[in-house]
Write a protein that holds these residues in place. Structure first.
Motif, short mmCIF file in Angstrom:
data_model
loop_
_atom_site.label_atom_id
_atom_site.label_comp_id
_atom_site.label_asym_id
_atom_site.label_seq_id
_atom_site.Cartn_x
_atom_site.Cartn_y
_atom_site.Cartn_z
N ALA A 62 1.28 -0.80 0.00
CA ALA A 62 -0.51 0.05 -0.21
C ALA A 62 0.69 1.19 -0.25
O ALA A 62 1.70 1.63 0.97
CB ALA A 62 -0.65 0.11 0.77
N ASN A 97 1.22 2.79 15.63
CA ASN A 97 1.97 1.51 15.76
C ASN A 97 2.29 0.41 16.68
O ASN A 97 3.94 0.52 17.14
CB ASN A 97 2.66 0.55 14.38
CG ASN A 97 1.85 -1.06 14.18
OD1 ASN A 97 1.74 -1.57 14.47
ND2 ASN A 97 3.10 -1.38 13.16
N TYR A 126 1.39 7.45 4.81
CA TYR A 126 1.24 6.16 3.94
C TYR A 126 -0.56 5.99 4.51
O TYR A 126 -0.83 6.55 5.80
CB TYR A 126 1.23 5.19 4.17
CG TYR A 126 3.14 5.18 2.87
CD1 TYR A 126 2.72 5.32 2.39
CD2 TYR A 126 3.48 4.79 3.95
CE1 TYR A 126 3.88 5.37 0.99
CE2 TYR A 126 5.21 4.54 3.33
CZ TYR A 126 5.68 4.85 1.86
OH TYR A 126 6.40 5.15 1.43
N ILE A 144 -3.89 4.32 5.26
CA ILE A 144 -4.18 2.79 5.48
C ILE A 144 -6.14 2.85 5.56
O ILE A 144 -6.35 3.57 5.93
CB ILE A 144 -3.32 2.48 6.49
CG1 ILE A 144 -3.22 2.55 8.26
CG2 ILE A 144 -2.02 1.75 6.64
CD1 ILE A 144 -3.44 2.26 9.41
N ARG A 145 -6.46 1.89 5.01
CA ARG A 145 -7.94 1.21 5.08
C ARG A 145 -8.02 -0.41 6.27
O ARG A 145 -7.33 -0.65 6.79
CB ARG A 145 -8.04 1.09 4.13
CG ARG A 145 -8.64 2.49 3.28
CD ARG A 145 -8.71 2.46 1.73
NE ARG A 145 -8.76 3.62 1.08
CZ ARG A 145 -7.76 4.19 0.38
NH1 ARG A 145 -6.07 3.45 0.11
NH2 ARG A 145 -7.64 5.73 0.21
N ASP A 153 -5.90 -3.78 6.36
CA ASP A 153 -4.32 -3.27 5.63
C ASP A 153 -3.35 -3.51 6.96
O ASP A 153 -3.79 -3.69 7.98
CB ASP A 153 -4.55 -1.73 5.60
CG ASP A 153 -4.60 -1.22 4.05
OD1 ASP A 153 -5.19 -2.40 3.41
OD2 ASP A 153 -4.64 -0.41 3.02
N VAL A 201 0.38 -3.06 8.95
CA VAL A 201 1.73 -2.34 8.84
C VAL A 201 2.33 -3.24 9.71
O VAL A 201 2.48 -3.05 11.08
CB VAL A 201 0.85 -0.64 9.56
CG1 VAL A 201 2.33 0.19 9.71
CG2 VAL A 201 -0.25 -0.45 9.01
N SER A 224 -2.94 -5.42 12.18
CA SER A 224 -4.03 -5.36 11.77
C SER A 224 -4.36 -4.23 11.78
O SER A 224 -5.25 -4.05 13.18
CB SER A 224 -4.47 -6.51 11.47
OG SER A 224 -6.04 -5.98 10.27
N TYR A 225 -5.30 -2.72 10.66
CA TYR A 225 -5.58 -2.14 11.10
C TYR A 225 -7.68 -2.47 11.84
O TYR A 225 -7.57 -2.41 10.21
CB TYR A 225 -5.68 -0.80 9.95
CG TYR A 225 -6.55 0.51 9.80
CD1 TYR A 225 -6.03 1.06 11.50
CD2 TYR A 225 -7.60 0.70 9.54
CE1 TYR A 225 -7.04 2.40 11.58
CE2 TYR A 225 -7.89 2.52 9.80
CZ TYR A 225 -7.45 2.89 11.38
OH TYR A 225 -7.82 4.17 10.96
N ASP A 253 -9.94 5.86 7.04
CA ASP A 253 -9.13 5.74 7.01
C ASP A 253 -7.92 6.79 8.21
O ASP A 253 -8.67 7.44 8.64
CB ASP A 253 -9.31 5.81 5.44
CG ASP A 253 -10.29 5.66 4.51
OD1 ASP A 253 -10.11 4.28 4.70
OD2 ASP A 253 -10.54 5.71 2.98
N CYS A 310 3.62 -0.82 5.10
CA CYS A 310 2.18 -1.18 4.64
C CYS A 310 1.71 -1.70 3.56
O CYS A 310 2.17 -1.65 2.31
CB CYS A 310 1.24 1.00 4.04
SG CYS A 310 2.00 1.99 5.95
N HIS A 325 -1.71 -5.19 1.61
CA HIS A 325 -2.83 -5.73 2.44
C HIS A 325 -2.70 -7.14 1.48
O HIS A 325 -2.07 -7.03 1.19
CB HIS A 325 -3.86 -4.65 2.36
CG HIS A 325 -3.60 -4.72 0.74
ND1 HIS A 325 -3.33 -3.19 -0.17
CD2 HIS A 325 -4.49 -4.96 -1.19
CE1 HIS A 325 -3.58 -3.19 -1.51
NE2 HIS A 325 -4.33 -4.28 -1.76
#
Length: 370
Positions: free
Chosen positions: A9, A24, A51, A53-54, A57, A59, A75-76, A81, A90, A92
């Protein structure tokens, strides 16, 4: 072989329209910065290179810690977003991959060896050094989609069971504090006395760590984080004990932690062993060790808030000597101890269950993702 199951990503927050900065953390995973620090650290002038992230995603934060020796991969989970520092990697999972399976894979240590073998030499001691392309070439064995789903579901259920057990242990400890405090508040003491007048006290020391002969003997070396245990990580030799300030305690002695994160922790020693300078051994004469341990436990927060030295989180023997303890009749003292011990048995049983569940999870994570 290259890893074709993940996609990097790389979309940047070029126009700065997303302000939800994500941290994180090795312990907490990916969480909004404002929740982690209680305020926003990044500002609108420096987030255009972050960046985007969704949800679902991943990291990678290459910073090492005791909880994540090769850095955490998280994991997000949020629907909104977010944006992360360009210092992070990043990515996915592709559509055919169960993201929850990947999340559990990266919570295991299965990928650590690849990082160890593929990382660059001369890396900073606090950060993993690995080229982006090398990281994204990490090979990951994947079972069928059905198996991925079953594995992820099982591990998720186990995690929920552990969380419930942790909540139960915490609730029992809170219940114990409430019950004993109510008893203290209800009964009228016959007198009061300082600990210094009712007990003898001593702390220990640590043998020199550079002399190998001082360690790996048969004498358990109890450190402050181990006062609740019936085992120790380190053992001293007799020569190590004789040539240091370490002091021997007996099973049944009251052990009180003086330093750092464990300040104010108290328990009755479950073993004979040696203690270091971070532990105070208290041997009572007018009251029982079990009663004093209960009183110290219930009053822990008050003691720490009033008596910590210089904001360092450390107590001292002199401070402990000055603590004034209520004294009840022997009959009432025995009742207090008996009630405390009965609740302790429940706490110990459920703490052991929590330990076994965590060991089972640790073992499964090592076996499933080989």
């Amino acid at each position: 072989m290259p890893n074709h199951t993940i996609t990097r990503a790389t979309q940047k927050n070029a126009d700065g329209h997303i302000t939800n900065v994500i941290c994180n953390s090795a312990k907490l995973g990916l969480i909004p910065q404002r929740e982690y620090f209680d305020k926003d650290i990044a500002n609108s002038d420096n987030i255009s290179g972050y960046y985007i992230i969704r949800q679902n995603d991943f990291v990678y934060n290459p910073r090492k810690s005791s909880d994540a020796p090769y850095g955490p991969i998280s994991s997000y989970k949020y629907a909104e977003d977010g944006i992360v520092s360009p210092l992070y990697l990043c990515f996915h999972a592709k559509d055919e991959i169960n993201p929850l399976y990947y999340e559990w894979y990266f919570r295991s240590s299965a990928w650590h060896r690849y990082i160890y073998m593929s990382g660059d030499s001369g890396a900073r001691h606090d950060r993993v050094s690995i080229k982006d392309d090398t990281f994204f070439a990490m090979p990951i064995n994947l079972p069928s989609e059905q198996e991925q789903s079953k594995i992820a579901s099982f591990l998720q259920s186990l995690d929920e069971r552990i969380a419930a057990q942790e909540k139960l242990v915490a609730s029992l400890k809170k219940y114990k504090r409430g019950v004993i405090k109510t008893i203290f508040d209800t009964l009228t003491p016959v007198s009061k006395s300082s600990i210094g007048k009712m007990a003898t006290m001593f702390s220990g020391g640590t043998p020199r760590s550079d002399i190998v002969e001082y360690y790996n003997g048969s004498i358990p070396f109890i450190r402050s984080g181990e006062i609740h245990n019936d085992f120790t990580e380190l053992h001293l030799s007799q020569i190590g004990l004789d040539n240091s300030s370490a002091k021997m305690v007996r099973k049944g002695d009251l052990l009180y932690a003086l330093y750092g994160a464990t300040s104010g922790e108290v328990d009755i020693s479950k073993i004979d062993g040696a203690i270091n300078q971070a532990i105070l051994c208290i041997r009572t004469n007018e009251i029982s060790s079990e009663y004093l341990a209960l009183w110290l436990e219930i009053n822990k927060n008050n003691i720490l808030s009033k008596m910590l030295q210089g904001g360092q989180g450390n107590l001292s023997g002199e401070l402990v000597k000055s603590l004034v303890v209520p004294i009840y009749s022997k009959t009432e003292e025995q009742v207090i101890v008996r009630i405390g011990n009965s609740i302790n048995k429940l706490i110990d049983a459920n703490t052991n269950m929590l330990y076994m569940l965590n060991k089972a999870k640790e073992s499964l994570l090592q076996q499933i993702f080989i």
